[in-house]
Scaffold this motif. Structure first.
Motif, PDB file in Angstrom:
ATOM      1  N   VAL A 171       0.463  -1.106   0.689  1.00  0.00           N
ATOM      2  CA  VAL A 171      -0.438  -0.004  -0.255  1.00  0.00           C
ATOM      3  C   VAL A 171       1.424   1.493   0.084  1.00  0.00           C
ATOM      4  N   ASN A 172       1.946   0.985   0.864  1.00  0.00           N
ATOM      5  CA  ASN A 172       2.651   2.245   0.417  1.00  0.00           C
ATOM      6  C   ASN A 172       3.230   2.485  -0.532  1.00  0.00           C
ATOM      7  N   ALA A 173       4.285   1.593  -0.944  1.00  0.00           N
ATOM      8  CA  ALA A 173       4.412   1.882  -2.119  1.00  0.00           C
ATOM      9  C   ALA A 173       4.062   2.487  -3.451  1.00  0.00           C
ATOM     10  N   GLU A 184      -6.848   1.911  -1.136  1.00  0.00           N
ATOM     11  CA  GLU A 184      -6.692   1.113   0.968  1.00  0.00           C
ATOM     12  C   GLU A 184      -7.159  -0.410   0.498  1.00  0.00           C
ATOM     13  N   LEU A 185      -6.623  -1.461   1.235  1.00  0.00           N
ATOM     14  CA  LEU A 185      -7.016  -2.412   1.437  1.00  0.00           C
ATOM     15  C   LEU A 185      -8.346  -2.893   1.633  1.00  0.00           C
ATOM     16  N   ILE A 201      -6.776  -5.124  -2.835  1.00  0.00           N
ATOM     17  CA  ILE A 201      -5.845  -3.104  -2.693  1.00  0.00           C
ATOM     18  C   ILE A 201      -7.165  -3.105  -3.485  1.00  0.00           C
ATOM     19  N   LEU A 202      -7.170  -1.385  -3.409  1.00  0.00           N
ATOM     20  CA  LEU A 202      -8.650  -1.063  -3.837  1.00  0.00           C
ATOM     21  C   LEU A 202      -8.476   0.330  -4.147  1.00  0.00           C
ATOM     22  N   VAL A 203      -8.031   1.299  -5.865  1.00  0.00           N
ATOM     23  CA  VAL A 203      -7.674   2.539  -6.029  1.00  0.00           C
ATOM     24  C   VAL A 203      -8.391   3.366  -6.769  1.00  0.00           C
ATOM     25  N   THR A 204      -8.086   4.445  -6.917  1.00  0.00           N
ATOM     26  CA  THR A 204      -8.878   5.126  -7.951  1.00  0.00           C
ATOM     27  C   THR A 204      -7.427   5.588  -8.710  1.00  0.00           C
ATOM     28  N   SER A 205      -7.902   5.911  -9.981  1.00  0.00           N
ATOM     29  CA  SER A 205      -7.038   6.654 -10.601  1.00  0.00           C
ATOM     30  C   SER A 205      -7.539   6.189 -12.093  1.00  0.00           C
ATOM     31  N   VAL A 214       3.491  -0.278 -11.664  1.00  0.00           N
ATOM     32  CA  VAL A 214       4.235  -0.438 -10.687  1.00  0.00           C
ATOM     33  C   VAL A 214       4.123  -0.253 -10.136  1.00  0.00           C
ATOM     34  N   PHE A 215       2.800  -1.400  -9.615  1.00  0.00           N
ATOM     35  CA  PHE A 215       2.312  -2.335  -8.472  1.00  0.00           C
ATOM     36  C   PHE A 215       3.461  -3.683  -9.109  1.00  0.00           C
ATOM     37  N   THR A 216       3.108  -4.039  -9.785  1.00  0.00           N
ATOM     38  CA  THR A 216       4.024  -5.548 -10.743  1.00  0.00           C
ATOM     39  C   THR A 216       5.237  -4.978 -10.415  1.00  0.00           C
TER      40      THR A 216
END
Length: 573
Positions: A171-173, A184-185, A201-205, A214-216
DNA sequence: GCCGTTTTCGGCCCGACTGTTTTCAGTCG
């Protein structure tokens, strides 16, 4: 006598077999009953003895009868019949990733395949080639899944405290490196379940692809299982699966609600929505085409006539009814925790030195600390530790937080000589971990000394119940937090229902990434604990108001913790 | 098989993704 977990497993097995028969709704009914039984705070046999099985959510006439049969005979004829009818290997096939009951059943009916071994042979012999629905990719996928299953890579649930560090790091990354507004988790992690099967993990983007990139690229990520337009699934190096979803900002609340679950909670919520002519999905709450809520969870719940429900309570255990009446209990929160009564120092069994503990306690703004010494011959150690910690306090700017001392002792009366040291509170420790029928009696807990019952796990309901009975007599609290030697949320729920208090593990003095405190807090919230029943929030009365009243040995006066001038005397009866 | 302060019968979440498809079935969460 079969345990609740045994019964739950039985009903899950029945569900699997019914799945293979192509039953549409029965399997879920059995699984729901299994979940319900698993989360009971008392033995199924006790419920059955009161003829209250049908009061368990998801248990109706048929499952109640089967439960009674199981308790009485150790088996259920219906299950035995299903087992005779359906090859056991099919359940294994159904569990392979990418395969389900439909496909497993087709193997059986159309090709006579009854298990993993036969399927492996059939693929090698080319028997699947040209069969409708099985292209090269599918066959490859099945071959891989079979090989993985053979090498024993079955996905298992992991303890919350184990996944905490990696969850936080991911999440921090994302927050630091991805073009995302909110990260958010969700899932069972957010509900603080004792174990989690995967992370959500849920993201708005506006740029999902960049978020996925980035995640991968995170070092923990081993393999991308799947990537679509709004969703990516990866496996971490330890094998943990993480689902990442990107949603629009005005859908975030609905998505967070949806992916936090639990499944039972969401099912109940949707049926409530249907009754009101509304529809809930991960994009919002809708009346026809019109979206009436979605940006925040509060607004999603409000649109259904409910107050917001803390994630830890979302298990369909009555929380929705409470929310409808606006009576959701207020739960202990991080800001409520002002101290820890169960700190070990290195001279005893601790890992952090006095200086570290004091520094961390001050950073957390704690107002009290209880140092505990284990064992019956620790009198000298106790004195030494008390002096050590006190000197650290006074050398570093005063006597804050306030100090208390405790002795961690086996059941039974305190050993001679220790009563002087342990006059403030004590930790009771059952020597064998639990006390069961036929073993040593639960302790005759002292009536006026605040007592924390520690090193009692929740795995043996019967043993815990005996401790609860004992705790009632002296208003003792139970240690709660991660690990097998503390109560989890189910044990905590039992304690709360008995009207008793808990003490939370805080991990004070541990390294900054230690999850103990957060996990314990999550468990307490999941147990429905209000702040007033948590000893880390406010000291129990005998400590906070009668600290100057020595109970056993007036000579212990010199070792008394610093007293507040305003503290009032209270004489115990 | 369970459930119901609008139902004791007729519902039971539903959308993303994959693979095999030419419009969809199965799986997953």
């Amino acid at each position: 006598m079969p345990s609740n977990a045994d019964a739950a497993e039985l009903f899950r097995s029945i569900a699997d077999l019914l799945d293979l028969l192509g039953e549409k709704f029965k399997p879920e009914a059995y699984r729901r009953a299994a979940r319900s039984i698993e989360s009971l705070t008392e033995d199924l046999a006790a419920v059955a003895a009161r003829h209250e099985l049908r009061a368990i959510p998801g248990v109706g006439e048929a499952i109640a009868e089967k439960t009674e049969e199981y308790l009485r005979t150790g088996t259920v004829q219906y299950y035995e019949r299903l087992k005779r009818e359906i090859p056991a290997g099919l359940v294994e096939l159904m569990r392979l990733p990418g395969l389900g009951p439909k496909t497993a059943r087709r193997f059986w009916v159309e090709l006579g395949i009854e298990g993993p071994k036969e399927l492996t042979d059939a693929i090698a012999a080319g028997r699947l080639d040209g069969v409708k629905g099985f292209g090269d990719k599918k066959i490859d996928q099945i071959r891989t899944a079979l090989a993985a299953a053979k090498s024993g890579g079955a996905a298992t649930r992991r303890p919350l405290e184990e996944v905490f560090p990696v969850a936080r790091s991911l999440v921090n990354a994302l927050r630091a490196g991805a073009p995302a507004d909110r990260v958010e988790l969700a899932g069972s992690f957010r509900r603080a379940r004792e174990s989690v099967g995967d992370l959500d993990i849920l993201v708005t983007s506006k740029e999902p692809t960049k978020v996925f990139d980035v995640f991968t690229a995170q070092p923990e990520v081993a393999e991308v299982k799947m990537r679509g337009e709004t969703k990516e699934t990866v496996l971490l190096k330890g094998g943990l699966q993480v689902d990442l979803r990107v949603v629009e900002p005005d859908e975030f609340g609905a998505a967070l609600q949806y992916f936090t679950g639990s499944k039972d909670h969401n099912v109940r919520l949707r049926s409530l929505a249907r009754d009101r002519g509304l529809k809930v999905n991960e994009y919002g709450v809708f009346r026809g085409e019109e979206r009436v809520a979605g940006a925040t969870e509060e607004e999603v719940y409000a649109s259904l006539g409910l107050s917001w429900i803390p994630p830890e309570l979302r298990e369909d255990r009555g929380e929705i009814d409470l929310a409808a009446k606006g009576k959701v209990p207020s739960l202990v929160s991080a800001g409520d925790v002002h101290g820890d009564l169960h700190v070990h120092l290195p001279a005893d069994a601790g890992t952090s030195d006095a200086e570290t503990v004091v520094r961390d306690a001050r950073r957390r703004n704690y107002s009290f600390l209880g140092v505990v010494v284990a064992g019956v011959d620790a009198s000298g150690t106790a004195w030494a530790l008390s002096e050590e910690l006190r000197s650290h306090l006074s050398a570093s700017g005063g006597l804050n937080p306030r100090l208390y001392f405790g002795v961690e002792t086996a059941p039974g009366p305190l050993p001679k000589g220790l009563d002087a040291v342990a006059h403030d509170y004590r930790i009771l420790r059952p020597s064998a971990g639990t006390v069961g029928p036929g073993e040593s009696e639960p302790p005759g807990a002292p009536s006026s000394v605040p007592t924390v019952i520690a090193h009692v796990g929740a795995s043996e309901t019967a043993a815990l119940l005996r401790w609860v009975e004992e705790a009632r007599k002296s208003s003792a609290a139970f240690d709660l937090g991660p690990g097998p030697e503390r109560l989890d949320s189910t044990g905590g729920r039992l304690v709360r229902e008995a009207g008793l208090s808990v003490h939370l593990a805080t991990g004070v003095g541990r390294p900054p990434d230690d999850p103990t405190g957060e996990v314990a807090l999550g468990f307490a919230r999941r147990a429905g604990m209000p702040p007033e029943k948590v000893w880390n929030v406010r000291l129990p009365g005998a400590l906070s108001s009668a600290r100057s009243a020595p109970r056993k040995s007036p000579s212990a006066g010199s070792s008394d913790p610093p007293r507040s001038p305003s503290s009032t005397r209270r004489r115990s009866a």
